[in-house]
Motif scaffolding. Structure first.
Motif, PDB file in Angstrom:
ATOM      1  N   ARG A  38      38.933  -4.658   5.947  1.00  0.00           N
ATOM      2  CA  ARG A  38      37.725  -4.151   6.043  1.00  0.00           C
ATOM      3  C   ARG A  38      36.283  -5.340   6.503  1.00  0.00           C
ATOM      4  N   ASP A  39      35.410  -5.062   6.840  1.00  0.00           N
ATOM      5  CA  ASP A  39      34.382  -5.997   6.950  1.00  0.00           C
ATOM      6  C   ASP A  39      33.131  -5.440   6.000  1.00  0.00           C
ATOM      7  N   GLY A  40      32.316  -6.605   6.135  1.00  0.00           N
ATOM      8  CA  GLY A  40      31.124  -6.204   5.462  1.00  0.00           C
ATOM      9  C   GLY A  40      31.394  -6.178   3.859  1.00  0.00           C
ATOM     10  N   ILE A  41      32.352  -6.704   3.378  1.00  0.00           N
ATOM     11  CA  ILE A  41      32.424  -6.850   1.747  1.00  0.00           C
ATOM     12  C   ILE A  41      31.660  -8.034   1.225  1.00  0.00           C
ATOM     13  N   GLU A  42      31.597  -7.798  -0.203  1.00  0.00           N
ATOM     14  CA  GLU A  42      30.835  -8.524  -1.152  1.00  0.00           C
ATOM     15  C   GLU A  42      31.634  -8.754  -2.155  1.00  0.00           C
ATOM     16  N   LEU A  43      31.586 -10.081  -2.406  1.00  0.00           N
ATOM     17  CA  LEU A  43      32.563 -10.560  -3.716  1.00  0.00           C
ATOM     18  C   LEU A  43      31.524 -11.087  -4.605  1.00  0.00           C
ATOM     19  N   ARG A  44      31.320 -10.748  -5.938  1.00  0.00           N
ATOM     20  CA  ARG A  44      30.463 -11.023  -6.896  1.00  0.00           C
ATOM     21  C   ARG A  44      31.036 -11.094  -8.154  1.00  0.00           C
ATOM     22  N   ALA A  45      30.430 -12.186  -8.714  1.00  0.00           N
ATOM     23  CA  ALA A  45      30.782 -12.577 -10.212  1.00  0.00           C
ATOM     24  C   ALA A  45      29.946 -11.479 -11.024  1.00  0.00           C
ATOM     25  N   ASP A  46      30.662 -10.997 -11.988  1.00  0.00           N
ATOM     26  CA  ASP A  46      29.650 -10.212 -13.153  1.00  0.00           C
ATOM     27  C   ASP A  46      29.230 -10.888 -14.354  1.00  0.00           C
ATOM     28  N   ARG A  70      27.475 -14.262  -5.784  1.00  0.00           N
ATOM     29  CA  ARG A  70      27.995 -13.440  -4.928  1.00  0.00           C
ATOM     30  C   ARG A  70      28.250 -14.024  -3.478  1.00  0.00           C
ATOM     31  N   ASN A  71      28.990 -13.656  -2.809  1.00  0.00           N
ATOM     32  CA  ASN A  71      29.255 -13.696  -1.211  1.00  0.00           C
ATOM     33  C   ASN A  71      29.181 -12.502  -0.451  1.00  0.00           C
ATOM     34  N   SER A  72      28.395 -12.334   0.422  1.00  0.00           N
ATOM     35  CA  SER A  72      28.220 -11.187   1.330  1.00  0.00           C
ATOM     36  C   SER A  72      28.937 -11.572   2.495  1.00  0.00           C
ATOM     37  N   ASP A  73      29.018 -10.105   3.231  1.00  0.00           N
ATOM     38  CA  ASP A  73      29.355 -10.413   4.688  1.00  0.00           C
ATOM     39  C   ASP A  73      30.717 -10.768   4.656  1.00  0.00           C
ATOM     40  N   LEU A  74      31.697 -10.640   3.854  1.00  0.00           N
ATOM     41  CA  LEU A  74      33.044 -11.044   4.143  1.00  0.00           C
ATOM     42  C   LEU A  74      33.960  -9.956   4.539  1.00  0.00           C
ATOM     43  N   THR A  77      41.274  -8.633   3.543  1.00  0.00           N
ATOM     44  CA  THR A  77      42.560  -8.076   3.603  1.00  0.00           C
ATOM     45  C   THR A  77      43.313  -8.035   2.654  1.00  0.00           C
ATOM     46  N   LEU A  78      43.844  -6.762   2.434  1.00  0.00           N
ATOM     47  CA  LEU A  78      44.530  -6.300   1.302  1.00  0.00           C
ATOM     48  C   LEU A  78      45.937  -6.323   1.569  1.00  0.00           C
ATOM     49  N   THR A  79      46.816  -7.187   0.941  1.00  0.00           N
ATOM     50  CA  THR A  79      48.424  -7.036   1.022  1.00  0.00           C
ATOM     51  C   THR A  79      48.900  -6.649  -0.040  1.00  0.00           C
ATOM     52  N   THR A  80      50.215  -6.408  -0.142  1.00  0.00           N
ATOM     53  CA  THR A  80      50.908  -5.950  -1.240  1.00  0.00           C
ATOM     54  C   THR A  80      51.030  -7.151  -2.339  1.00  0.00           C
ATOM     55  N   HIS A  81      50.476  -8.367  -2.016  1.00  0.00           N
ATOM     56  CA  HIS A  81      50.306  -9.302  -3.221  1.00  0.00           C
ATOM     57  C   HIS A  81      49.101  -9.770  -3.443  1.00  0.00           C
ATOM     58  N   ARG A  82      48.002  -9.867  -2.553  1.00  0.00           N
ATOM     59  CA  ARG A  82      46.698 -10.500  -2.525  1.00  0.00           C
ATOM     60  C   ARG A  82      45.701  -9.685  -2.164  1.00  0.00           C
ATOM     61  N   ILE A  83      44.511 -10.227  -2.385  1.00  0.00           N
ATOM     62  CA  ILE A  83      43.107  -9.812  -1.836  1.00  0.00           C
ATOM     63  C   ILE A  83      42.589 -11.141  -1.116  1.00  0.00           C
ATOM     64  N   VAL A  84      42.556 -11.168   0.208  1.00  0.00           N
ATOM     65  CA  VAL A  84      42.235 -12.218   0.614  1.00  0.00           C
ATOM     66  C   VAL A  84      40.681 -12.132   1.189  1.00  0.00           C
ATOM     67  N   PHE A  85      39.868 -13.038   1.170  1.00  0.00           N
ATOM     68  CA  PHE A  85      38.428 -12.956   1.508  1.00  0.00           C
ATOM     69  C   PHE A  85      38.140 -13.924   2.597  1.00  0.00           C
ATOM     70  N   VAL A  86      37.662 -13.835   3.730  1.00  0.00           N
ATOM     71  CA  VAL A  86      37.417 -14.677   4.860  1.00  0.00           C
ATOM     72  C   VAL A  86      35.831 -14.339   5.297  1.00  0.00           C
ATOM     73  N   GLU A  87      35.299 -15.758   5.521  1.00  0.00           N
ATOM     74  CA  GLU A  87      33.772 -15.811   5.823  1.00  0.00           C
ATOM     75  C   GLU A  87      33.708 -15.228   7.021  1.00  0.00           C
ATOM     76  N   GLN A  88      32.804 -14.232   7.473  1.00  0.00           N
ATOM     77  CA  GLN A  88      32.480 -13.892   8.974  1.00  0.00           C
ATOM     78  C   GLN A  88      32.302 -15.054   9.838  1.00  0.00           C
ATOM     79  N   ASN A  89      31.370 -15.973   9.380  1.00  0.00           N
ATOM     80  CA  ASN A  89      30.629 -17.020  10.185  1.00  0.00           C
ATOM     81  C   ASN A  89      31.728 -18.048  10.160  1.00  0.00           C
ATOM     82  N   ASP A  90      32.897 -18.364   9.297  1.00  0.00           N
ATOM     83  CA  ASP A  90      33.694 -19.389   9.368  1.00  0.00           C
ATOM     84  C   ASP A  90      35.215 -18.775   9.065  1.00  0.00           C
TER      85      ASP A  90
END
Length: 122
Positions: A38-46, A70-74, A77-90
């Motif tokens: 998915r695109d456009g995801i936000e990772l946020r510390a609570d 937080r990091n926005s617009d990430l 990728t969800l796998t059977t083992h991990r959640i992987v976050f990639v910066e859209q601009n990098d």
């Protein structure tokens, strides 16, 4: 984070291995399979307290001082083992959270099968 004066949840996660073409390198020896992206995801510390930075800056210009919760617009990728976050601009900047470290996920968004916010709580 080179030259940066702030850090965020992305810098607090381990780096994900990528192929030379910036695709996620799956652990096929352990049967890891990509489930969804998915695109456009936000990772946020609570927490109001900053998280511990995983990697120190390679820059000698000083250390990071300002915490952004937080990091926005990430891309995620969800796998059977991990959640992987990639910066859209990098797209070469990928970090992951192993599913064994996830205690809770808050899902918010619209429509079925979408999620806009992932929160890790201790």
């Amino acid at each position: 984070m080179s030259g940066s004066t702030s850090w965020s949840p992305m810098q607090c996660l381990p780096r994900a291995a990528l192929t030379p073409s910036s695709l996620l390198r799956l652990d096929t020896n352990d049967g890891e399979v990509e489930l969804m992206r998915r695109d456009g995801i936000e990772l946020r510390a609570d927490s109001s307290e900053p998280m511990q930075m995983m990697m120190k800056s390679n820059s000698s210009s000083g250390s990071a001082t300002a915490w952004k919760d937080r990091n926005s617009d990430l891309k995620v990728t969800l796998t059977t083992h991990r959640i992987v976050f990639v910066e859209q601009n990098d797209p070469k900047h990928a970090r992951f959270l192993h599913l064994s470290n996830v205690h809770a996920i808050n899902v918010a968004g619209y429509g079925t099968g979408t999620f806009k916010s992932l929160t890790k709580t201790p």
